[in-house]
Design a protein around this motif. Structure first.
Motif, PDB file in Angstrom:
ATOM      1  N   THR A 410       0.853  -1.188   0.000  1.00  0.00           N
ATOM      2  CA  THR A 410       0.000   0.000   0.000  1.00  0.00           C
ATOM      3  C   THR A 410       0.887   1.235   0.000  1.00  0.00           C
ATOM      4  OG1 THR A 410      -1.413  -1.277   1.442  1.00  0.00           O
ATOM      5  CG2 THR A 410      -1.992   1.032   1.149  1.00  0.00           C
ATOM      6  N   GLY A 411       0.561   2.216  -0.841  1.00  0.00           N
ATOM      7  CA  GLY A 411       1.346   3.441  -0.867  1.00  0.00           C
ATOM      8  C   GLY A 411       2.535   3.378  -1.796  1.00  0.00           C
ATOM      9  N   ALA A 412       2.681   2.281  -2.521  1.00  0.00           N
ATOM     10  CA  ALA A 412       3.824   2.162  -3.432  1.00  0.00           C
ATOM     11  C   ALA A 412       3.608   3.000  -4.687  1.00  0.00           C
ATOM     12  CB  ALA A 412       4.052   0.702  -3.803  1.00  0.00           C
ATOM     13  N   GLY A 413       2.362   3.373  -4.962  1.00  0.00           N
ATOM     14  CA  GLY A 413       2.081   4.221  -6.114  1.00  0.00           C
ATOM     15  C   GLY A 413       1.248   3.544  -7.184  1.00  0.00           C
ATOM     16  N   LYS A 414       0.637   2.404  -6.853  1.00  0.00           N
ATOM     17  CA  LYS A 414      -0.125   1.666  -7.864  1.00  0.00           C
ATOM     18  C   LYS A 414      -1.357   2.444  -8.329  1.00  0.00           C
ATOM     19  CE  LYS A 414      -0.351  -1.383  -4.837  1.00  0.00           C
ATOM     20  NZ  LYS A 414      -0.729  -2.463  -3.929  1.00  0.00           N
TER      21      LYS A 414
END
Lengths: 618, 603
Positions: A410-414
Motif C-alpha cells: 500500500t502506498g507504493a504508487g499503484k
C-alpha cells in the motif's frame, strides 16, 4: 435530516454589492416576471390601502349628523365617485361604497396572486438554472476537487445553498418593494389626513422598531442555538440507533440514557429561551399598538371636539395603525433572508469560479478508431502535494493486447499510475503515452471512451442491474447488456433475482452480495468492449465459490485487451504478461512470473515467504 | 336566548369541520391513555395557562368597548381630560393583556417542550430496551423519522396546537358574543365569511402539506442521485458519462421545478384568498351596518366597536383551519409512534455482577429464521481457556451460531450452556458482562479514542485503557495520532483505517475483561502479520479466556487450539488445524484456496 452544525453557518453582511450584482444577473432571464411583479404589487398595495378610506368616507359622508364635516379622506372618495358620475348622497351611497370595497378586495386578491405566481416562477427558475450550472460544473471539475472536498459539502452547495436563494427571489426583492410601498402609502395618507396625529401615530413606530430589532436578533440567536442543539440530539439518536447492538452488548444503556438526558435537556432549555423572545415580543407589540390606539382616541377625539378632524378620519387612523405593523415585521425578516442569501451565494460562486485544470487542449488529437491500445509511461513523476513525490520516474510499456500486473505494498504508487493513465491527474514530470501520443493532447472525454475500469471499491448506482451495466446509456442494446452479464458469470444471479436485469438495486447495490456487486462492475466494464482495461482488484475476502467465479470473470475481461491491473489475486498475477513490482514510487522489478522468480529479487522473496507458509500448512 | 343560539351555531360549524376531517383519514388516536399521561403529570401548568389565556381574552376584548364609549361621548360633548382617562384605560388594559399573553405562551409552550423532552426521553429508553431481532426488521432511517419528524408533529399538536385551539375557542366565543350584543343581524352577515375562512385554511393547508411532503420525497431522491454522481465521480469520468448524467439530472431538476411551482401556485392562492374573504366580510358589514345606521338602528360608535371585534375574529378563524390540520398530522404521527411503543422490549433483568466460568457447550442446537433453517443439531464443547475457530463458507451459519451465544438471537432453551448454566436462564446483563464481542461490522462512536475503548467500562482507568490498546496492537497507531488517546474519531474527527477501527473494537472488547471473547471475522482489514502478533498477545494475556473466532485466514486458523467446520448449518468436522488438514475434507479444501489467495496479498 440530522443537520450537523459547522463553521459554514457563520453569517456576515446582509448586503454585498459584488454578490448582489451577480445575483441580479442570475435573474436576468426572468426580468419580465420581475418587472411585471413589481407593477402588480404596486397596484395591489394601492387596492389594499383603499379599504379604511372607504370606511372613513362612509362614516363622514353618510352617518355623521353634520354632513358638512367631511374630512380629506371622505372628500377624496366623494370626488372619485363624482368623477364616474355617482352622487353618494343620492340614497345608494352605502351600496356604492360597499361595492367599491369588494371590487378593491377582488383587485388585491388577483394582483397578489399574480404577483406570487410570477415571483415564484422567477425564484424557481433561478434555482433550476443554478442547480443545472452547479451540476454541470461538477461534471467538469478536477478529480482533485473531489479528493479534497467531502461529498456532503458539495451536496450542501447544490441543495441548501441554492434553497437559501429561493426566498431571496420569491419573497425577497419584490416583496421588499411591496412593503416599502405599503408603508409609504400609509405614511402619505395619514399625513394628508392630519399631520399632528400622523406624527403621534408614527412616534409609536420607534419603540416598535426597537422591539422588533431586539426580537430579530434574540430570536435569530436562540433559533441557531436551538438548531445546534437539535442537531446534537439527532446525531446522538442516529449514532445510538445505528450502534444499538454495541450499546446493548457493552451494557451501555444507563450511560447512554444519562448522556441523552443531557443533550435532550440542553435542547429543551434552548427552546424555552427562545419562547422567552416570542412570548415577550407579541404581547409587547399588542401593547404598543394599544398605546397607539389610546393616543389616537385621546388626541384625535380632542380634535373632533374642536371640529378640526372628522370622526371618519379618526376611525381611518385606527384602522391604518393596525395595518402598518405587518410590512414592518416583514422588513425585519428580509434582513435575515438577505444575510443567509449572501452567505450561500458567496459559497456557490466560489465553487463555480473554480476553473478545472484538466481540460481538452484547443486542438485535441482524435484517438484512432479503434484505438490500438499501446500504453507507455516515460519517466513519470508525480506528487499530490509539493515535496512528497509519489512516483519517482516510472517507465514501462504495454503493447496492445498485453496485461501488466502492478504489485507492491500500500502506498507504493499503484493507484496513482491508474489516476494518471485515466488523466484524473496530470503528471508533474515525464509523459504518459497512449498510442504514442501524450494523453494531454487528447480530449480526456474522447480518450476515456476507449477505457474500461473496475474500481477497488465496487460502486453501483441506484437503478436496475441493466442501468448499472449500461451506465444509464439508453443507446446500449439490451442484448449487449445481457451478453456482458452472462460472460462475467452473472447468469445464476439474473435467474434467481426477481426481475432479472430489471431488478432494482437500492443505494450502492444493496441487495447484492459483495461478490455479485463485483461481477456487475465487471459486466459494466465489459459491455463497452474497451480497448484498454484498468482493473483495481478488490481486497475484501469472499468465499471460495465466489472467488472462483470472479477469477473466471477477470480472465474473461482481460482477454484480448491492453490491461493494467493492480493485482491481489495469485491467478491474475501469474497469468500477466508482465509483472511490475513497485516500491516507494519506483519500479523495482519487471518481468514474467518465471523471469522474476529466476531473478531471485524482491518478488521471489515475497513468493518464497508464501511458499514456506504452504509447507508449514501441509 | 339569542346569544345562546349564536354560540350553538358557532359550535355546530366547528363540529361540522371536525366531522369532515374525521372522514378523510379514519384514524383516531391510539393508546390515548399514554398520551394523556403526559398531560396529567402537569395539571397545574395547563390550568394556569388556560386561566392566563382567559384573562388575556377578557382584557383584550374589553378595549373596543372603551373605544365605543369614547366615540359616543364625542357626540355628547366630552372633555379632553375624560378622553385622556379613556385612553389611559386602553393602555392599562393593554398592559394587563400583554402580561397575561406572556404568561400564556410561556406556560403552555413551555409545558409542550417539557412533554417533548419526556416523550423523547421515554422513546429513547424504550429503544434502548428493544431486542436485536427487532432492529433487524426496522431501518435506522425510519426510526429516526419517528423520533424526529413524528415527535415534532406531536409536539406541534401539544403546544401551538392546543394553545391556538383554546385561543380560537375563547376569542371566538367571546368575540361572537360581543358582536351579537352589538347587533345580532349584523353578526349573521359577518358570519357569512368566517366559516369560509376556516374551511379554506383547512383545505388549503391540507393540500399544501400533501404537495410539500411529495416534494420532500422527490427531493431526497434527486439528492441521493446527485450524491451518487459525486461519490462515483471516478466511474462517471472513466466511462465518459458526464453528458448522460447531466441529462439525467436535468430531467429530475425539471420535475422538481414543476412540482415546486405547483406548490407555489397553491400558496399564491392562499393568503390573497384569506385577505379577499376578510375584505368581503368587511364590505358586507359596511353595507349592512350602513343601512342599519341610516335607519337609526345602530350608532356609528357601536358600528366601530363591531368592526374592532371582527378584526379580532380573523386570526381565530384562520387558526381554526390550521389547528385542525395540526391535530390530524399530530394524531397520525402519534399513531406511528405508538407502533414503536407496541414493540416488546427486553425484560429488565438484574445484573448480579457475577463472573461465569468460561466453558461453553452447544447441545443439539437447531435454529431457523422463519421457514429457513440455519443451524441443525449443532453440538460442540469448548473448555474454558480454549481458542476455537469456526470455519465454513459464506452462509454456513457461523455468524448465527455466535449471535445465539451473544443472545442477539434467542436460542431455544436447553441448547446452549455457559459455565454449565442454560443460556436462557442467565440474566441478560450477566451474560453481557461475561461475553465480549468484536462484531463483523465495526461500529465506533464519534468520540475520543479513549472513550470508545472504555465504552463498556466507563470507569476504567487510563492505565487500563492503555493496556487494552497495547494488547489490541493499536498502540503504535495511537502514538502517531495528534492527540493520542484523546483524538476524536469518526465524522467529527480523524478517519481511521479499516484495520485501526477493528483494532479499536478489539481493545474495547478486551477492556471488559470478560471470560469469553467472540471475534466474528474481526481482523479482515488487519494485515496478517499484525493479526498474528495480536493473537499471540491474546494468548499470553488471556489467562484462561475462551475465544471464539471466525476467520478465513490460515494464520488465524493455525493459532486456534481447535476448529469446528460448519457446512449447511451442521458441524461437519472438528479437530486441530493439523488433524483437519490431514483429514483432507472441507477444512483442507478451504485452507488450500485460502492459502493461494493469501500468497499474493503480501506482495
Amino acid at each position: 435530516m440530522a443537520e450537523t452544525p459547522h463553521e459554514e453557518e457563520t453569517l456576515g453582511k446582509a448586503f454585498e454589492p459584488r454578490l448582489v450584482r451577480r445575483l441580479f444577473s442570475l435573474a436576468r432571464p426572468y426580468r419580465r416576471y420581475a418587472s411585471g411583479a413589481v407593477v402588480v404589487l404596486l397596484l395591489e398595495s394601492f387596492a389594499q390601502l383603499a379599504s379604511p378610506l372607504l370606511t372613513a368616507a362612509a362614516i363622514d359622508l353618510l352617518f355623521s349628523k353634520e354632513k358638512t364635516g367631511a374630512g380629506g379622506a371622505a372628500r377624496g372618495v366623494d370626488g372619485f365617485f363624482r368623477f364616474f358620475g355617482v352622487d353618494l348622497h343620492a340614497g345608494h351611497g352605502i351600496e356604492w361604497i360597499a361595492a367599491l370595497s369588494i371590487l378593491m378586495a377582488t383587485f388585491a386578491f388577483v394582483f397578489m396572486m399574480v404577483m406570487v405566481w410570477w415571483t415564484s416562477t422567477m425564484g424557481q427558475g433561478v434555482m433550476f438554472d443554478l442547480r443545472t450550472r452547479i451540476f454541470a460544473h461538477l461534471q467538469q471539475a478536477d478529480i482533485a476537487l473531489y479528493d479534497r472536498t467531502p461529498v456532503g459539502r458539495l451536496m450542501t452547495r447544490l441543495t441548501t445553498d441554492v434553497d437559501a436563494l429561493n426566498e431571496l427571489f420569491t419573497s425577497g426583492f419584490v416583496a421588499l418593494l411591496g412593503d416599502v410601498a405599503v408603508l409609504a402609502g400609509i405614511v402619505a395618507i395619514l399625513f394628508t389626513l392630519d399631520t399632528t396625529l400622523a406624527a403621534i401615530t408614527f412616534a409609536i413606530l420607534l419603540p416598535m422598531l426597537w422591539v422588533t430589532n431586539w426580537f430579530r436578533k434574540g430570536a435569530r440567536d436562540t433559533y441557531r442555538d436551538v438548531r445546534v442543539k437539535i442537531a446534537r440530539v439527532n446525531a446522538f439518536l442516529q449514532e445510538h440507533i445505528s450502534g444499538i447492538g454495541i450499546v446493548q452488548l457493552f451494557r451501555r444503556e444507563a450511560v447512554a440514557r444519562q448522556r441523552f438526558a443531557e443533550v435532550n435537556d440542553a435542547h429543551r432549555k434552548a427552546n424555552i429561551d427562545s419562547i422567552f423572545y416570542y412570548s415577550v415580543f407579541y404581547p409587547a407589540l399588542d401593547f404598543l399598538s394599544a398605546v397607539g390606539m389610546g393616543s389616537i382616541v385621546w388626541y384625535g377625539g380632542g380634535e373632533v371636539i374642536r371640529g378640526r378632524m372628522t370622526l371618519g378620519a379618526v376611525v381611518a387612523f385606527l384602522q391604518y395603525s393596525k395595518r402598518f405593523y405587518r410590512p414592518l415585521m416583514d422588513l425585519s425578516e428580509k434582513y435575515n433572508i438577505l444575510q443567509a442569501a449572501m452567505a450561500s451565494s458567496e459559497r456557490i460562486f466560489q465553487l463555480l469560479d473554480e476553473r478545472p485544470s484538466i481540460t481538452a487542449p484547443e486542438h485535441p488529437v482524435v484517438p484512432e478508431e479503434p484505438l490500438r491500445g499501446d500504453v507507455a509511461f516515460e519517466d513519470v513523476r508525480f506528487s499530490y502535494t509539493a515535496g512528497e513525490e509519489i512516483l519517482k520516474g516510472v517507465s514501462f510499456h504495454v503493447e496492445p493486447g498485453r496485461t501488466v500486473a502492478l504489485v507492491g505494498a500500500t502506498g507504493a504508487g499503484k493507484s496513482t499510475i491508474l489516476n494518471l493513465l485515466l488523466r484524473f491527474y496530470d503528471v508533474t514530470g515525464g509523459r504518459v503515452l497512449v498510442d504514442g501520443t501524450d494523453v494531454r493532447r487528447y480530449d480526456p472525454v474522447d480518450l476515456r471512451k476507449h477505457f474500461g475500469i473496475v474500481l477497488q471499491d465496487t460502486f453501483l448506482f441506484t437503478g436496475t442491474i441493466a442501468d448499472n451495466v449500461s451506465f444509464f446509456d439508453p443507446e446500449m442494446a439490451r442484448a449487449r447488456i445481457e451478453e456482458a452479464c452472462l460472460e462475467v458469470g452473472l447468469g445464476p444471479l439474473l435467474a434467481r433475482i426477481p426481475g432479472g436485469l430489471d431488478a432494482k438495486l437500492s443505494e450502492r447495490g444493496g441487495g447484492l452480495s459483495v461478490g455479485e456487486k463485483q461481477l456487475v462492475a465487471f459486466a459494466r466494464a465489459l459491455a463497452r468492449d474497451p480497448r484498454v482495461l484498468i482493473l483495481d482488484e478488490a481486497t475484501s475476502s469472499v468465499d471460495p465459490e465466489t472467488e472462483r467465479t470472479i477469477e473466471r470473470a477477470v480472465e474473461r475481461v482481460l482477454a484480448g485487451r491492453t490491461s493494467i491491473v493492480v493485482a491481489h489475486r495469485l491467478s491474475t498475477i501469474v497469468r500477466a504478461d508482465r509483472i511490475l513490482v513497485l516500491s516507494h514510487g519506483e519500479v523495482k522489478e519487471s518481468g514474467t512470473h518465471a523471469e522474476l522468480l529466476a531473478e531471485d529479487g524482491l518478488y521471489a522473496r515475497l513468493y518464497a515467504l508464501q511458499l514456506k507458509d504452504r509447507e508449514a500448512a501441509a | 336566548m339569542m346569544r345562546r343560539y349564536q354560540i350553538l351555531l358557532y359550535i355546530s360549524i366547528r363540529r361540522r369541520c371536525a366531522r369532515t376531517h374525521g372522514r378523510a383519514p379514519p384514524n383516531p388516536m391510539r393508546d390515548l391513555p399514554r398520551f394523556l399521561r403526559y398531560f396529567r403529570r402537569r395539571p397545574g401548568a395547563y390550568t394556569a395557562g388556560f386561566c392566563a389565556m382567559l384573562a388575556s381574552t377578557g382584557l383584550f376584548l374589553a378595549m373596543p368597548g372603551v373605544v365605543r364609549r369614547a366615540i359616543e361621548e364625542l357626540g355628547a360633548g366630552v372633555t379632553r381630560e375624560r378622553l385622556f382617562r379613556l385612553a389611559g384605560v386602553i393602555v392599562l388594559l393593554a398592559v394587563g393583556d400583554a402580561i397575561a399573553l406572556f404568561l400564556t405562551r410561556r406556560i403552555l409552550i413551555g409545558a409542550s417542550r417539557d412533554i417533548e423532552y419526556e416523550m423523547r426521553r421515554d422513546l429513547f429508553d424504550h429503544l434502548l430496551r428493544l431486542p436485536p431481532p427487532w432492529y433487524r426488521k426496522n431501518r435506522v432511517g425510519d426510526l429516526m423519522s419517528r423520533a424526529v419528524n413524528d415527535l415534532s408533529a406531536v409536539r406541534m399538536l401539544l403546544g401551538p396546537g392546543i394553545m391556538q385551539a383554546a385561543n380560537t375557542l375563547f376569542v371566538g366565543i367571546a368575540a361572537l358574543a360581543l358582536m351579537f350584543s352589538v347587533s345580532p343581524p349584523l353578526t349573521l352577515v359577518a358570519l357569512a365569511v368566517f366559516p369560509v375562512i376556516a374551511i379554506a385554511t383547512k383545505v388549503m393547508g391540507q393540500a399544501t402539506h400533501r404537495r410539500f411532503t411529495k416534494i420532500q420525497e422527490f427531493f431526497s431522491e434527486i439528492s441521493a442521485e446527485a450524491q451518487e454522481n459525486f461519490s462515483g465521480v471516478r466511474l462517471v469520468r472513466a466511462f465518459a458519462r458526464e453528458k448522460s448524467e447531466e441529462a439525467r439530472f436535468d430531467a429530475n431538476n425539471r420535475e422538481f421545478r414543476r412540482r415546486n411551482l405547483g406548490l407555489a401556485r397553491l400558496n399564491a392562492l392562499f393568503f390573497p384568498l384569506l385577505q379577499f374573504l376578510v375584505g368581503v366580510g368587511f364590505a358586507l358589514t359596511l353595507w349592512a351596518g350602513g343601512r342599519f345606521i341610516l335607519a337609526g338602528k345602530l350608532s356609528v360608535a357601536r358600528y366601530v366597536e363591531f368592526n374592532l371585534y371582527m378584526l379580532e375574529l380573523i386570526w381565530p378563524a384562520i387558526a381554526l383551519g390550521w389547528v385542525v390540520n395540526l391535530g390530524q398530522r399530530g394524531a397520525a404521527s402519534w399513531n406511528r409512534m405508538v407502533d414503536l411503543w407496541d414493540a416488546m422490549p427486553l425484560p429488565a433483568e438484574e445484573d448480579t455482577g457475577e463472573r461465569l466460568p468460561g466453558d461453553v457447550e452447544f447441545r443439539e442446537l437447531s435454529f431457523a429464521h422463519g421457514e429457513r433453517s440455519i443451524l441443525t443439531g449443532v453440538s460442540l464443547r469448548v473448555a474454558a481457556g480454549t481458542t476455537v475457530a469456526i470455519v465454513g463458507r459464506t452462509g454456513a451459519g457461523k455468524s448465527t451460531l455466535l449471535n445465539l451465544l451473544l443472545r442477539l438471537d434467542d436460542p431455544p432453551a436447553g441448547t446452549i450452556f455457559v459455565g454449565g448454566r442454560d443460556l436462557t436462564t442467565i440474566p441478560l446483563p450477566v451474560l453481557r458482562r461475561n461475553v465480549a464481542a468484536v462484531p463483523q461490522e465495526t461500529f465506533l462512536f464519534s468520540d475520543t479514542l479513549a472513550n470508545n475503548v472504555a465504552f463498556g467500562r466507563p470507569d476504567a482507568t487510563r492505565a487500563e485503557i492503555e493496556r487494552a490498546v497495547q494488547d489490541a496492537g493499536l498502540a503504535p497507531d495511537v502514538a502517531r495520532f495528534p492527540k493520542g488517546l484523546d483524538t476524536i474519531v469518526g465524522e467529527r474527527g480523524i478517519t481511521l483505517s479499516g484495520g485501526q477501527k477493528q483494532r479499536t473494537a478489539l481493545a474495547r472488547a478486551l477492556l471488559t475483561d470478560a471470560p469469553i471473547l467472540v471475534l466474528d471475522d474481526a481482523f479482515s482489514s488487519v494485515d496478517t502479520e499484525t493479526e498474528a502478533k495480536i493473537l499471540e498477545g491474546l494468548k499470553g494475556a488471556a489467562g484462561g479466556r475462551t475465544v471464539f473466532l471466525v476467520s478465513h485466514r490460515l494464520s488465524t486458523l493455525q493459532n486456534a487450539d481447535v476448529a469446528a467446520v460448519l457446512d449447511g448449518g451442521r458441524v461437519v468436522e472438528t479437530g486441530t488445524h493439523a488433524e483437519l488438514l490431514a483429514m483432507g475434507g472441507l477444512y483442507a479444501a478451504i485452507a488450500e484456496r485460502q492459502r493461494l489467495a493469501e500468497e499474493m496479498e503480501a506482495a
